[in-house]
Design a protein around this motif. Structure first.
Motif, PDB file in Angstrom:
ATOM      1  N   PHE A 242       0.822  -1.203   0.000  1.00 56.57           N
ATOM      2  CA  PHE A 242       0.000   0.000   0.000  1.00 56.57           C
ATOM      3  C   PHE A 242       0.862   1.262   0.000  1.00 56.57           C
ATOM      4  O   PHE A 242       0.499   2.270  -0.609  1.00 56.57           O
ATOM      5  N   THR A 243       1.988   1.221   0.725  1.00 56.97           N
ATOM      6  CA  THR A 243       2.851   2.401   0.811  1.00 56.97           C
ATOM      7  C   THR A 243       4.225   2.164   0.208  1.00 56.97           C
ATOM      8  O   THR A 243       5.105   3.002   0.329  1.00 56.97           O
ATOM      9  N   GLY A 244       4.430   1.037  -0.455  1.00 56.68           N
ATOM     10  CA  GLY A 244       5.716   0.767  -1.099  1.00 56.68           C
ATOM     11  C   GLY A 244       6.702   0.170  -0.112  1.00 56.68           C
ATOM     12  O   GLY A 244       6.338  -0.423   0.885  1.00 56.68           O
ATOM     13  N   GLU A 316      -6.599   8.785  -3.625  1.00 59.43           N
ATOM     14  CA  GLU A 316      -7.346  10.013  -3.420  1.00 59.43           C
ATOM     15  C   GLU A 316      -6.640  11.156  -4.144  1.00 59.43           C
ATOM     16  O   GLU A 316      -5.419  11.131  -4.339  1.00 59.43           O
ATOM     17  N   ALA A 317      -7.397  12.152  -4.534  1.00 61.89           N
ATOM     18  CA  ALA A 317      -6.834  13.302  -5.246  1.00 61.89           C
ATOM     19  C   ALA A 317      -5.751  13.960  -4.402  1.00 61.89           C
ATOM     20  O   ALA A 317      -5.946  14.238  -3.218  1.00 61.89           O
ATOM     21  N   GLY A 318      -4.586  14.178  -5.027  1.00 57.62           N
ATOM     22  CA  GLY A 318      -3.484  14.836  -4.338  1.00 57.62           C
ATOM     23  C   GLY A 318      -2.755  13.959  -3.348  1.00 57.62           C
ATOM     24  O   GLY A 318      -1.936  14.453  -2.579  1.00 57.62           O
ATOM     25  N   CYS A 319      -3.037  12.673  -3.343  1.00 58.76           N
ATOM     26  CA  CYS A 319      -2.415  11.754  -2.390  1.00 58.76           C
ATOM     27  C   CYS A 319      -1.763  10.616  -3.161  1.00 58.76           C
ATOM     28  O   CYS A 319      -2.361  10.079  -4.104  1.00 58.76           O
ATOM     29  N   ASP A 320      -0.537  10.249  -2.786  1.00 60.64           N
ATOM     30  CA  ASP A 320       0.172   9.215  -3.522  1.00 60.64           C
ATOM     31  C   ASP A 320       0.150   7.875  -2.800  1.00 60.64           C
ATOM     32  O   ASP A 320       0.942   6.995  -3.097  1.00 60.64           O
ATOM     33  N   THR A 321      -0.770   7.727  -1.838  1.00 63.51           N
ATOM     34  CA  THR A 321      -0.847   6.474  -1.105  1.00 63.51           C
ATOM     35  C   THR A 321      -2.287   6.018  -0.991  1.00 63.51           C
ATOM     36  O   THR A 321      -3.224   6.815  -1.136  1.00 63.51           O
ATOM     37  N   PHE A 322      -2.482   4.740  -0.760  1.00 60.62           N
ATOM     38  CA  PHE A 322      -3.811   4.181  -0.576  1.00 60.62           C
ATOM     39  C   PHE A 322      -4.230   4.371   0.870  1.00 60.62           C
ATOM     40  O   PHE A 322      -3.522   3.965   1.794  1.00 60.62           O
ATOM     41  N   LEU A 468      -0.269   7.170  10.758  1.00 56.25           N
ATOM     42  CA  LEU A 468      -0.720   5.798  10.538  1.00 56.25           C
ATOM     43  C   LEU A 468      -1.180   5.572   9.097  1.00 56.25           C
ATOM     44  O   LEU A 468      -0.985   4.481   8.544  1.00 56.25           O
ATOM     45  N   LEU A 469      -1.758   6.573   8.475  1.00 54.40           N
ATOM     46  CA  LEU A 469      -2.294   6.408   7.120  1.00 54.40           C
ATOM     47  C   LEU A 469      -1.208   6.085   6.101  1.00 54.40           C
ATOM     48  O   LEU A 469      -1.499   5.545   5.032  1.00 54.40           O
ATOM     49  N   LYS A 470       0.033   6.405   6.435  1.00 48.56           N
ATOM     50  CA  LYS A 470       1.137   6.078   5.524  1.00 48.56           C
ATOM     51  C   LYS A 470       2.116   5.074   6.133  1.00 48.56           C
ATOM     52  O   LYS A 470       3.063   4.669   5.469  1.00 48.56           O
ATOM     53  N   LYS A 471       1.870   4.668   7.339  1.00 44.39           N
ATOM     54  CA  LYS A 471       2.818   3.789   8.026  1.00 44.39           C
ATOM     55  C   LYS A 471       2.175   2.424   8.260  1.00 44.39           C
ATOM     56  O   LYS A 471       1.264   2.296   9.064  1.00 44.39           O
ATOM     57  N   ASN A 472       2.634   1.402   7.544  1.00 43.12           N
ATOM     58  CA  ASN A 472       2.103   0.066   7.804  1.00 43.12           C
ATOM     59  C   ASN A 472       3.211  -0.949   8.056  1.00 43.12           C
ATOM     60  O   ASN A 472       3.009  -2.151   7.910  1.00 43.12           O
ATOM     61  N   THR A 473       4.388  -0.446   8.440  1.00 40.60           N
ATOM     62  CA  THR A 473       5.464  -1.311   8.921  1.00 40.60           C
ATOM     63  C   THR A 473       6.040  -0.654  10.176  1.00 40.60           C
ATOM     64  O   THR A 473       5.654   0.456  10.550  1.00 40.60           O
TER      65      THR A 473
END
Length: 525
Positions: A242-244, A316-322, A468-473
């Protein structure tokens, strides 16, 4: 009483009309966190996403390219045995047609090939006397080939595995999975498949980190499966894509821009999907539909609750992450409408002063120019020893040395369950101090008071929720702060003030509270 072969086959065929309790495949579903076995309930949840008329069509072909227990093929067989009954009233004729012309698998090891055939054919040998159908070969349609890695510069050119780890004798498993160790996966069975479904292996050691480093490989299964151009593709994998991250950036970009992904079921806590298994960042499964594009139906799972579906774009518009949490989308929209600068701009890159984790400094100051250094374990004087670093050891970040700044560990904090602290506690970094790779630097700020106001902001649940929205590790590198807006740091911040500023509803606040633990900046933790 001994059964005849014919009586045994009839009895074995009836296995597919009855779910055993306990099911043996449920009992072995959680033997490893790298190659997680799939419980039957999960296999059926994934099959439920497919158009059910597929199981009434005698021409539908199914492939599991990563067979471990054979559970996917077994559960598909159950559905086909019911769906094709009007066309093939005779059970044995129906069984023969389904197993010989509709179900195919590629086992990941020789052992799992036996297990998969035992689950599907009721015999580890497809041509054995107790097989529910009679094949001419041991494999039947569940094949295993002892494929070898192709080494170049100490790594496999296909999967990136370490030669030191996996260059083995012929009688040992190589873990060179057939689907991802060929340039022509379509030549394996030489046929078109309508459905590809799997829970592929997740990672392999790549030789880094003194043998502790692993490279993800699940994305290779997804990419190779797409090359086979099935009508439908569904796989369950870790959600880190999701965040690479390591080896996943290109895959992530392709997936998030693929409008053929029509359904995602996301489990931020892997144990909600695989009982007793911890996988950092959680797991998810998706449905890819070759012939239909559109928005994705996103389901968020938390415990026994399911939130969704919410039909929305993956980006989402303007966002590079799920944004994996459906309830977070509206919160993020309320924040981004202000178009404020990102906290990411105030965060240093890793190795802010060029000093790795292994650099611990000296216990004594040997020269007046030596600088106080913070390393893991001494970020509070009461917590450990004071260390010093000679100025000539610092190879970058010299402009940050005189700053009033904030330090924060680049590794995450806490357990794998929610509510979660998300980040470790920050602490004040006085001028003429530095740190090793354990920490990131936030700054510059005017004085200690301003730094304390920044730390009050970091301590809010609002701040850490947006992280949290960009952190999944466990890793909390600079990029996870991208969605957090900067504030006026001439004053301290509280959640209450931030909720009022951004107009969050009681339900949105309740959701944040359910995800994020309070943070007390006092103490030495």
């Amino acid at each position: 009483m001994l059964l005849t072969t014919g009586e045994y086959k009839t009895m074995a065929s009836n296995l597919y009309n009855t779910m055993y309790n306990p099911d043996v495949l449920s009992c072995i579903a959680n033997l490893s966190s790298d190659e997680v076995f799939t419980p039957p309930e999960l296999a059926n949840a994934m099959l439920d996403m497919l158009p059910q008329e597929l199981f009434e069509n005698p021409d539908t072909k199914f492939l599991d390219p990563g067979c471990k227990s054979g559970v996917f093929l077994r559960e598909i067989a159950k559905r086909l045995l019911k769906g094709l009954e009007p066309l093939y009233p005779d059970l044995q004729e129906r069984t023969n047609h389904i197993f010989k012309k509709q179900l195919y698998g590629i086992a990941i090891t020789e052992l799992t090939s036996y297990l998969s055939r035992r689950s599907l054919y009721c015999s580890k040998f497809a041509n054995g006397r107790y097989s529910v159908v009679s094949f001419d070969t041991i494999d039947g349609n569940v094949r295993f080939k002892n494929v070898q890695h192709r080494w170049q510069n100490g790594k496999c050119v296909f999967c990136g595995a370490s030669k030191r780890e996996y260059d083995r004798a012929d009688d040992l498993e190589t873990y060179a999975y057939e689907l991802i160790h060929t340039t022509q996966p379509e030549e394996i069975f030489k046929m078109k498949f309508d459905v590809i479904i799997s829970n592929p292996p997740y990672q392999l050691n790549d030789g880094g980190g003194n043998g502790a480093s692993a490279k993800p490989i699940y994305q290779l299964f997804v990419e190779c499966a797409k090359k086979l151009n099935p009508r439908f593709l569904t796989m369950i994998t870790p959600s880190r894509w999701f965040t690479g991250g390591k080896g996943l950036d290109e895959y992530r970009n392709n997936m998030l821009h693929d409008n053929h992904i029509r359904v995602i079921h996301d489990f931020p806590e892997a144990s909600d999907c695989f009982t007793g298994v911890q996988i950092k960042g959680g797991v998810s499964y998706f449905l890819w539909d070759r012939d239909n594009e559109g928005k994705c139906a996103v389901f968020s799972h938390k415990g026994n609750e399911i939130f969704g579906p919410v039909e929305r774009p993956l980006l989402e518009a303007g966002c590079d992450t799920f944004i994996r949490y459906n309830k977070a989308v509206d919160i993020l929209h309320k924040v981004t409408v202000y178009k404020e600068q990102s906290m990411e701009k105030l965060i240093s890159t890793r190795l802010p002063f060029g000093l790795p984790n292994t650099y611990k400094g000296n216990k004594t100051r040997n020269a007046s120019s030596d600088l106080r250094i913070y390393v893991s374990g001494n970020d509070r004087e009461v917590r450990g020893t004071i260390a010093y670093a000679p100025l000539h050891d610092i190879c970058k970040g010299h402009k940050m040395i005189p700053w009033h700044k904030v330090y924060i560990a680049k590794a995450g904090s806490g357990s794998d369950t929610f509510p979660h602290p998300i980040l470790p506690k920050p602490f004040y970094g006085e001028p003429n101090t530095i740190c090793n790779e354990s920490y990131l630097v936030i700054g510059p700020f005017a004085d200690q008071t301003e730094c304390e106001n920044v730390m009050s902001y970091i301590a809010t649940k609002f701040f850490r929720f947006l992280v949290l929205l960009k952190k999944n590790t466990q890793n909390a590198a600079r990029g996870v702060y991208q969605l957090v807006p900067q504030q006026d740091f001439s004053k301290p911040w509280t959640d209450e003030a931030l909720y009022v500023k951004y107009g969050l509803t009681d339900k949105e606040v309740e959701f944040i509270d359910s995800m994020i633990k309070p943070m007390d900046l006092g103490g030495d933790d």
